[in-house]
Design a protein around this motif. Structure first.
Motif, mmCIF file in Angstrom:
data_model
loop_
_atom_site.group_PDB
_atom_site.id
_atom_site.type_symbol
_atom_site.label_atom_id
_atom_site.label_comp_id
_atom_site.label_asym_id
_atom_site.label_seq_id
_atom_site.Cartn_x
_atom_site.Cartn_y
_atom_site.Cartn_z
ATOM 1 N N GLN A 210 0.850 -1.178 0.000
ATOM 2 C CA GLN A 210 0.000 0.000 0.000
ATOM 3 C C GLN A 210 0.880 1.220 0.000
ATOM 4 N N VAL A 211 0.540 2.173 -0.857
ATOM 5 C CA VAL A 211 1.270 3.427 -0.945
ATOM 6 C C VAL A 211 0.506 4.487 -0.199
ATOM 7 N N ILE A 212 1.170 5.199 0.673
ATOM 8 C CA ILE A 212 0.522 6.255 1.437
ATOM 9 C C ILE A 212 1.072 7.590 0.984
ATOM 10 N N PRO A 213 0.377 8.675 1.258
ATOM 11 C CA PRO A 213 0.808 9.982 0.767
ATOM 12 C C PRO A 213 2.210 10.330 1.243
ATOM 13 N N THR A 214 2.933 10.998 0.399
ATOM 14 C CA THR A 214 4.270 11.492 0.717
ATOM 15 C C THR A 214 4.330 12.969 0.406
ATOM 16 N N SER A 215 5.238 13.642 1.024
ATOM 17 C CA SER A 215 5.395 15.071 0.781
ATOM 18 C C SER A 215 6.001 15.301 -0.583
ATOM 19 N N SER A 216 5.517 16.301 -1.277
ATOM 20 C CA SER A 216 6.009 16.593 -2.615
ATOM 21 C C SER A 216 7.277 17.417 -2.543
ATOM 22 N N ARG A 217 8.013 17.355 -3.665
ATOM 23 C CA ARG A 217 9.228 18.145 -3.778
ATOM 24 C C ARG A 217 9.144 19.007 -5.019
ATOM 25 N N ARG A 218 9.876 20.065 -5.040
ATOM 26 C CA ARG A 218 9.950 20.902 -6.221
ATOM 27 C C ARG A 218 10.807 20.220 -7.285
ATOM 28 N N SER A 219 10.544 20.589 -8.526
ATOM 29 C CA SER A 219 11.367 20.037 -9.594
ATOM 30 C C SER A 219 12.784 20.569 -9.462
ATOM 31 N N ALA A 220 13.726 19.774 -9.893
ATOM 32 C CA ALA A 220 15.122 20.153 -9.782
ATOM 33 C C ALA A 220 15.843 19.716 -11.037
ATOM 34 N N THR A 221 17.013 20.226 -11.231
ATOM 35 C CA THR A 221 17.844 19.851 -12.368
ATOM 36 C C THR A 221 19.215 19.468 -11.863
ATOM 37 N N ALA A 222 19.857 18.592 -12.589
ATOM 38 C CA ALA A 222 21.210 18.190 -12.238
ATOM 39 C C ALA A 222 22.184 19.284 -12.658
ATOM 40 N N PRO A 223 23.251 19.480 -11.898
ATOM 41 C CA PRO A 223 24.258 20.455 -12.321
ATOM 42 C C PRO A 223 24.824 20.101 -13.698
ATOM 43 N N ARG A 224 25.282 21.099 -14.399
ATOM 44 C CA ARG A 224 25.793 20.868 -15.749
ATOM 45 C C ARG A 224 26.980 19.923 -15.749
ATOM 46 N N TRP A 225 27.814 20.010 -14.704
ATOM 47 C CA TRP A 225 28.981 19.134 -14.676
ATOM 48 C C TRP A 225 28.593 17.673 -14.471
ATOM 49 N N VAL A 226 27.431 17.434 -13.821
ATOM 50 C CA VAL A 226 26.946 16.056 -13.674
ATOM 51 C C VAL A 226 26.551 15.495 -15.032
ATOM 52 N N ASP A 227 25.861 16.309 -15.838
ATOM 53 C CA ASP A 227 25.510 15.867 -17.188
ATOM 54 C C ASP A 227 26.762 15.560 -18.003
ATOM 55 N N SER A 228 27.763 16.412 -17.873
ATOM 56 C CA SER A 228 29.018 16.186 -18.606
ATOM 57 C C SER A 228 29.721 14.920 -18.119
ATOM 58 N N LEU A 229 29.726 14.720 -16.796
ATOM 59 C CA LEU A 229 30.368 13.529 -16.241
ATOM 60 C C LEU A 229 29.638 12.267 -16.685
ATOM 61 N N PHE A 230 28.298 12.311 -16.685
ATOM 62 C CA PHE A 230 27.539 11.145 -17.115
ATOM 63 C C PHE A 230 27.794 10.842 -18.590
ATOM 64 N N ALA A 231 27.829 11.882 -19.424
ATOM 65 C CA ALA A 231 28.122 11.674 -20.842
ATOM 66 C C ALA A 231 29.508 11.063 -21.015
ATOM 67 N N ALA A 232 30.469 11.525 -20.209
ATOM 68 C CA ALA A 232 31.828 10.975 -20.284
ATOM 69 C C ALA A 232 31.841 9.504 -19.884
ATOM 70 N N VAL A 233 31.047 9.145 -18.860
ATOM 71 C CA VAL A 233 30.973 7.739 -18.430
ATOM 72 C C VAL A 233 30.413 6.872 -19.544
ATOM 73 N N VAL A 234 29.369 7.348 -20.223
ATOM 74 C CA VAL A 234 28.764 6.577 -21.312
ATOM 75 C C VAL A 234 29.771 6.367 -22.440
ATOM 76 N N ILE A 235 30.433 7.449 -22.845
ATOM 77 C CA ILE A 235 31.420 7.345 -23.926
ATOM 78 C C ILE A 235 32.565 6.431 -23.508
ATOM 79 N N TYR A 236 33.040 6.598 -22.279
ATOM 80 C CA TYR A 236 34.132 5.767 -21.757
ATOM 81 C C TYR A 236 33.749 4.296 -21.764
#
Length: 302
Positions: free
Chosen positions: A4-30
């Motif tokens: 059973q799922v019970i209500p949870t508090s909501s969070r605001r939308s967020a974005t990953a830092p640009r360097w995280v996107d770059s690091l993830f892209a580097a991991v994929v290419i690597y």
């Protein structure tokens, strides 16, 4: 198994830092480059051997950094604690990998050895992360039934693993008892973690993308562990084979999960009852049935 799922508090939308996107892209290419390198055997056996030894540690480090960043940037305390445990798990595995690589480069077989202390510590941290993720998603789980399913799953797959991997090797050569025990323990713990992540995936209230990425990464590691055990006990293990490709590939979805956690937008609170999919209920019993069929086969072969 009902949840059973019970209500949870909501969070605001967020974005990953640009360097995280770059690091993830580097991991994929690597990961793609190293995978092609190992599978194609570019540079000969020696180069493939070194790539197999050294390739997964940088990917593990990158996934650990992304997980730590996700833990730090997550506003929910429950999710922050869960991702902190996941960061700890990846960090422990990284230390074990570095110790293993150092042993291999010095000409010593690291299994069993000090690295296994960190590999063993990886599982409690990973289980804690899965439990905290389930708690953070406010999923009510019948733990008695889940424990029974986990026991059936572990016993079933453990029997299967024993008769297909360890026993055939032990019948032809004197196998080390500690190696057998560790291999069997790793297989059982893999099953438990997979089952916990499966519960999170099939009953998660906040979307399935992050649990799916986590389960995909760990399932890839699980498959790599199986292939590694087959090669290790079969006496034909060489770094750079398919198991090392899988060990490298598993960190891509794990890093993607951390990135998605930073980008996640939780839906408004809502309550709903879930009856878990047939897959959740049938997976442990399928493992036991497989073990039973293996036992019947070996009994007839005697």
């Amino acid at each position: 198994m009902d949840t059973q799922v019970i209500p949870t508090s909501s969070r605001r939308s967020a974005t990953a830092p640009r360097w995280v996107d770059s690091l993830f892209a580097a991991v994929v290419i690597y990961a793609v480059v190293c995978t092609i390198w190992m599978l194609a055997g570019i540079g000969g056996a020696t180069v493939t051997h070194l790539i197999g030894l050294l390739s997964d540690a940088p990917a593990d480090l990158a996934a650990t950094i992304i997980a730590a960043t996700a833990a730090r940037r997550t506003r929910s305390r429950a999710f922050r604690r869960a991702w902190s445990c996941l960061t700890l798990a990846l960090g422990l595995y990284l230390v074990g990998t570095v110790i293993s690589v150092t042993s291999w480069l010095r000409g010593f077989d690291p299994f069993p050895g000090p690295a296994d202390l960190f590999y063993c510590a990886f599982y409690p941290a990973m289980l804690a992360a899965a439990l905290l993720l389930i708690r953070a998603a406010a999923i009510r789980v019948p733990w008695i039934q889940l424990s029974l399913d986990a026991a059936i799953f572990v016993v079933g797959f453990g029997t299967f693993f024993w008769f297909l991997v360890i026993r055939p090797t032990a019948s032809h050569a004197e196998a080390d008892v500690l190696k057998q025990a560790l291999s069997q323990a790793y297989a059982g713990l893999d099953c438990v973690v997979l089952l916990m992540l499966g519960v999170l995936l099939l009953t998660g209230a906040e979307g399935r993308r992050i649990p799916l990425l986590l389960m995909t990464g760990f399932a890839t590691m699980f498959l790599a562990d199986i292939l590694w055990s087959l090669a290790k006990f079969g006496g034909y293990y060489m770094p750079g084979d398919l198991q090392d490709v899988l060990y490298l590939a598993c960190y891509v979805p794990l890093a993607a999960a951390g990135r998605e956690q930073m980008r996640a937008t939780v839906k408004p609170p809502w309550a709903h009852s879930y009856t878990s999919d047939t897959l959740t209920r049938s997976l442990p019993y399928a493992a036991m049935l497989t073990a039973f069929l293996v036992l019947v086969y070996f009994t007839r072969a005697i």
